[in-house]
Design an enzyme around this catalytic site. Structure first.
Site, short mmCIF file in Angstrom:
data_model
loop_
_atom_site.label_atom_id
_atom_site.label_comp_id
_atom_site.label_asym_id
_atom_site.label_seq_id
_atom_site.Cartn_x
_atom_site.Cartn_y
_atom_site.Cartn_z
N GLU A 186 0.84 -1.20 0.00
CA GLU A 186 0.00 0.00 0.00
C GLU A 186 0.88 1.26 0.00
OE1 GLU A 186 -3.10 -0.07 2.92
OE2 GLU A 186 -3.95 -1.89 2.12
N GLU A 243 -4.53 -8.90 0.62
CA GLU A 243 -5.22 -8.60 1.88
C GLU A 243 -6.69 -8.40 1.60
OE1 GLU A 243 -3.89 -5.35 4.37
OE2 GLU A 243 -1.79 -5.80 3.93
C1 BG6 Z 1 -4.04 -2.47 5.25
C2 BG6 Z 1 -2.64 -2.61 5.71
O1 BG6 Z 1 -4.27 -1.11 5.04
O2 BG6 Z 1 -5.09 -2.81 6.06
C3 BG6 Z 1 -2.49 -3.33 7.04
O3 BG6 Z 1 -1.78 -3.14 4.75
C4 BG6 Z 1 -3.64 -2.97 7.96
O4 BG6 Z 1 -1.24 -3.01 7.55
C5 BG6 Z 1 -4.92 -3.45 7.31
O5 BG6 Z 1 -3.49 -3.44 9.26
C6 BG6 Z 1 -6.18 -3.20 8.12
O6 BG6 Z 1 -6.35 -1.84 8.38
P1 BG6 Z 1 -6.36 -1.27 9.85
O7 BG6 Z 1 -6.00 0.15 9.71
O8 BG6 Z 1 -7.73 -1.47 10.39
O9 BG6 Z 1 -5.33 -2.04 10.62
#
Ligand code: BG6
Length: 452
Positions: A163, A357
């Site tokens: 990201e 992800e």
């Molecule tokens: C993504 C990232 O943005 O989403 C992760 O690559 C992150 O590092 C995940 O933890 C979930 O988002 P958040 O901000 O709720 O942890």
């Protein structure tokens, strides 16, 4: 139950900073250490990045649990600040740690995808100017060279950036990451530095003829205009050029959308660059793409604009009737995965890609604990099922998707949210760092066993 082909990878993601904490070896300070030191009250329940899920001490048991679930692949990352705590001297203990860690995955037949940078900016690098500094970029490339040569034969997939623009938007206009500024001009300069660092890392990787693959993990939270109005359509096009397809294309094949060039000029915020640098960027060619997908971006035109840069003209709005994850404030729209599958097929030459992800963060999961002490996270199972069905539809339509990784394998520390929203298949009890499978882990196991 959903059926994926045997050769389709099903695994899970994590990141170095969010699981390692300070860990068992020396590590240099990160910008998030400084942020926590300066403003601990901004972090949920005052939990900073020191310990996180303490995986450097727990990894053997954790990997055994990943194996039990049946994960065939896992993404985590190297920590630049652990390998080079001061940016110059190599930390030999860290080199050994990563060998041991990677070997443990090997022993368990789990393929590993390693990210080189996942929001974990060393403090010294930030103090030199961050990605805007050519010195920092050169140091990053030296770190990449070390990693490629040292671990290249053990790693099938390298990811340059996770990201890439999130720390830029959150740190230079969004006030969620360090240095919590509000300066579009600086954001643009930082973003350009990341594109250059990525292009140089890919170039080096190819020159070294490392026998594995290199790519980027991009957060493609698919763009839609909020309405059919001409204004929203134009705003969506500009938003897409700055946040979604635009940067993604630069990192995919060095193609810079003319909308970016034109609007940066209009606002007089074109970053410093040289023609040699642009040439390097234009030659970028990655081997695969990782996509993080959490929500769609429905772009609505603003009535009152600040007018410092093109993005001031618009915002993201969730329709009143949309499904939403209230803990994160994100719209839930599984169909986005089908749209992405088709866009990759049609626009990115059907490059090999995977979902790097996708997942659901929920607060206070303790509420869902059953009499046997297990968290019954049916909402996560539903999220996975609906999203993976849409992905399967994309696969069936011929998209070249080779896998799916849930975020996250195990509960991870998350930037300012710390352990507020839990995402893992495996629960981490912060009182004693003990681990327990959630119901979704068993569902995921069955899904993996159901491949044909
Ligand atoms: C993504 C990232 O943005 O989403 C992760 O690559 C992150 O590092 C995940 O933890 C979930 O988002 P958040 O901000 O709720 O942890």
């Amino acid at each position: 139950m959903l059926k994926f082909p045997k050769n389709f990878h099903i695994g899970a993601s994590m990141s170095a900073m969010q699981t390692e904490g300070k860990g068992i070896t020396e590590i240099g300070d990160l910008t998030f250490d400084a942020y926590f030191k300066e403003n601990p009250e901004l972090f949920y329940h005052g939990v900073g990045p020191d310990l996180t899920s303490d995986i450097t001490r727990h990894y053997k048991d954790d990997i055994a649990k990943f194996k039990y679930i049946g994960l065939d692949s896992v993404r985590t990352g190297f920590s630049w600040a652990r390998l080079f705590p001061d940016g110059i001297n190599l930390n030999k203990e860290a080199v050994k740690f990563y060998h041991d860690y990677i070997d443990e995955y090997f022993k368990n037949d789990i393929e590993i995808i390693m990210t080189l940078f996942h929001f974990d900016m060393p403090l010294w690098a930030h103090e030199l100017g961050g990605w805007e500094s050519r010195e920092v970029i050169e140091k990053f490339i030296s770190y990449c060279e070390f990693v490629f040569k040292q671990y290249g034969s053990k790693i099938d997939y390298f990811v340059t950036f996770n990201e890439p623009l999130v720390p830029v938007f959150e740190g230079y206009v969004g006030k969620m990451h360090y240095p919590a500024k509000d300066s579009p001009k600086e954001a643009v300069a930082q973003a350009y530095g990341i594109f250059l660092a990525h292009a140089k890392a890919v170039k080096l990787f190819k020159e070294l003829k490392i026998d594995s693959k290199i790519g980027v993990v991009y957060n493609w939270n698919f763009t839609f205009p909020f309405s059919d109005s001409a204004e929203d359509k134009i705003s969506a096009e500009i938003y897409d050029a700055y946040v979604n397809r635009g940067p993604l294309n630069i990192m995919y094949n060095g193609n810079i959308n003319p909308i970016i060039i034109k609007t940066l000029e209009e606002y007089n915020i074109t970053p410093f660059h040289t023609s040699e640098e642009i040439e390097i960027i234009k030659q970028t060619k990655i081997d695969f793409l990782g996509v993080n997908y959490y929500f769609p971006c429905r772009v609505k035109t603003n009535e009152n604009v600040k007018n410092r840069w093109a993005l001031d003209q618009m915002h993201i709005e969730i329709p009143a009737d949309a499904k939403i994850n209230p803990f994160r404030g994100w719209e839930i729209y599984p169909e986005g995965l089908y749209d992405i599958s088709i866009a990759i097929k049609e626009e990115l030459n059907n490059i090999p890609w995977y979902i790097a992800e996708n997942g659901m963060g929920v607060e206070n999961e303790d509420r869902f604990r059953n009499v046997n002490g297990q968290i019954d996270d049916d909402y996560r199972i539903e999220f996975l099922e609906t999203h993976m069905s849409e992905l399967k539809r994309g696969l069936d339509a011929g998209s070249n998707c080779f896998g799916y990784h849930i975020w996250a394998a195990i509960d991870c520390w998350s930037f300012r949210n710390a352990y507020k929203n839990r995402y893992g298949l495996i629960e981490v009890d912060l009182k004693d760092q003990s681990r327990k499978f959630k119901k979704s882990a068993y569902w995921y196991k069955e899904l993996i066993e159901n491949k044909e």
